[in-house]
Scaffold this motif. Structure first.
Motif, short mmCIF file in Angstrom:
data_model
loop_
_atom_site.label_atom_id
_atom_site.label_comp_id
_atom_site.label_asym_id
_atom_site.label_seq_id
_atom_site.Cartn_x
_atom_site.Cartn_y
_atom_site.Cartn_z
N ARG A 26 -6.69 -20.13 8.09
CA ARG A 26 -7.60 -20.08 6.94
C ARG A 26 -7.65 -18.67 6.35
N GLU A 27 -7.68 -17.67 7.21
CA GLU A 27 -7.76 -16.28 6.75
C GLU A 27 -6.43 -15.74 6.23
N MET A 28 -5.33 -16.09 6.91
CA MET A 28 -4.04 -15.46 6.61
C MET A 28 -3.10 -16.34 5.79
N GLY A 29 -3.25 -17.66 5.89
CA GLY A 29 -2.30 -18.55 5.21
C GLY A 29 -0.93 -18.48 5.86
N CYS A 30 0.08 -18.93 5.14
CA CYS A 30 1.43 -18.89 5.70
C CYS A 30 2.23 -17.78 5.03
N GLY A 31 3.37 -17.45 5.60
CA GLY A 31 4.27 -16.48 4.97
C GLY A 31 4.45 -15.19 5.74
N TYR A 32 3.67 -14.95 6.78
CA TYR A 32 3.83 -13.74 7.59
C TYR A 32 4.78 -14.01 8.75
N LEU A 33 5.22 -12.94 9.38
CA LEU A 33 6.04 -13.07 10.58
C LEU A 33 5.16 -13.49 11.76
N GLU A 34 5.80 -14.06 12.76
CA GLU A 34 5.08 -14.54 13.95
C GLU A 34 4.26 -13.43 14.60
N ALA A 35 4.78 -12.20 14.61
CA ALA A 35 4.07 -11.08 15.24
C ALA A 35 2.71 -10.84 14.59
N VAL A 36 2.59 -11.07 13.29
CA VAL A 36 1.30 -10.90 12.61
C VAL A 36 0.31 -11.94 13.11
N TYR A 37 0.75 -13.18 13.22
CA TYR A 37 -0.13 -14.24 13.72
C TYR A 37 -0.50 -14.01 15.18
N GLN A 38 0.43 -13.46 15.96
CA GLN A 38 0.15 -13.12 17.36
C GLN A 38 -1.04 -12.16 17.44
N GLU A 39 -0.97 -11.13 16.62
CA GLU A 39 -2.04 -10.13 16.63
C GLU A 39 -3.36 -10.72 16.13
N CYS A 40 -3.31 -11.51 15.08
CA CYS A 40 -4.52 -12.16 14.56
C CYS A 40 -5.14 -13.09 15.59
N CYS A 41 -4.31 -13.84 16.29
CA CYS A 41 -4.82 -14.75 17.32
C CYS A 41 -5.50 -13.98 18.44
N GLU A 42 -4.96 -12.82 18.81
CA GLU A 42 -5.60 -12.01 19.84
C GLU A 42 -7.01 -11.62 19.39
N PHE A 43 -7.15 -11.19 18.14
CA PHE A 43 -8.48 -10.85 17.61
C PHE A 43 -9.39 -12.08 17.63
N GLU A 44 -8.88 -13.22 17.18
CA GLU A 44 -9.71 -14.42 17.06
C GLU A 44 -10.09 -14.98 18.43
N PHE A 45 -9.15 -15.00 19.38
CA PHE A 45 -9.49 -15.46 20.73
C PHE A 45 -10.57 -14.57 21.34
N THR A 46 -10.47 -13.27 21.12
CA THR A 46 -11.48 -12.35 21.62
C THR A 46 -12.83 -12.63 20.95
#
Length: 129
Positions: A26-46
């Motif tokens: 919802r925040e990032m949408g699509c189009g970024y590399l997997e590494a960006v989503y990895q980092e975002c998920c770490e923030f969100e899981f925390t």
């Protein structure tokens, strides 16, 4: 009539994980590399107090011999759910096989593939061992 085979494995935990993944999309949408989503998920899981380990090396064995090669899933959540992130057009049978192999290597009951490359919404699949 209740069908015990229809029960969702790790229902509460997987719903929390999926909620976090949906929030990242919802925040990032699509189009970024997997590494960006990895980092975002770490923030969100925390943020959502979801216990997780990123990029944990899994030991593989062949006929009782430990291999030098390792499997490294994107996340292990709650100590029993493999979460594999993708940023591709569609989830393929190779992605499913990858998660299935992670489950076999760990004996964990559940894997989730989350594809952030899909538009207009997050594509995901649950893989049960």
């Amino acid at each position: 009539m209740n069908n015990p085979m229809a029960a969702i494995i790790l229902k509460d935990e997987s719903y929390k994980v999926m909620g976090a993944l949906f929030e990242v999309y919802r925040e990032m949408g699509c189009g970024y590399l997997e590494a960006v989503y990895q980092e975002c998920c770490e923030f969100e899981f925390t943020e959502q107090a979801i216990p997780f380990s990123p990029k944990t090396e899994l030991t593989l064995r062949y006929k009782q011999n430990e291999l030098k090669s390792k499997y490294i899933p994107d996340f292990i959540c709650y100590g029993k759910i493999i979460v594999e992130l993708k940023a591709v057009a569609v989830i393929t049978s190779q992605h499913r096989a990858q998660v299935h192999n992670y489950l076999m290597a760990t004996n964990f009951p559940l894997g989730i593939i989350a594809n952030f490359g899909h538009y207009p919404k997050l594509e995901y699949e649950r893989i049960v061992r």
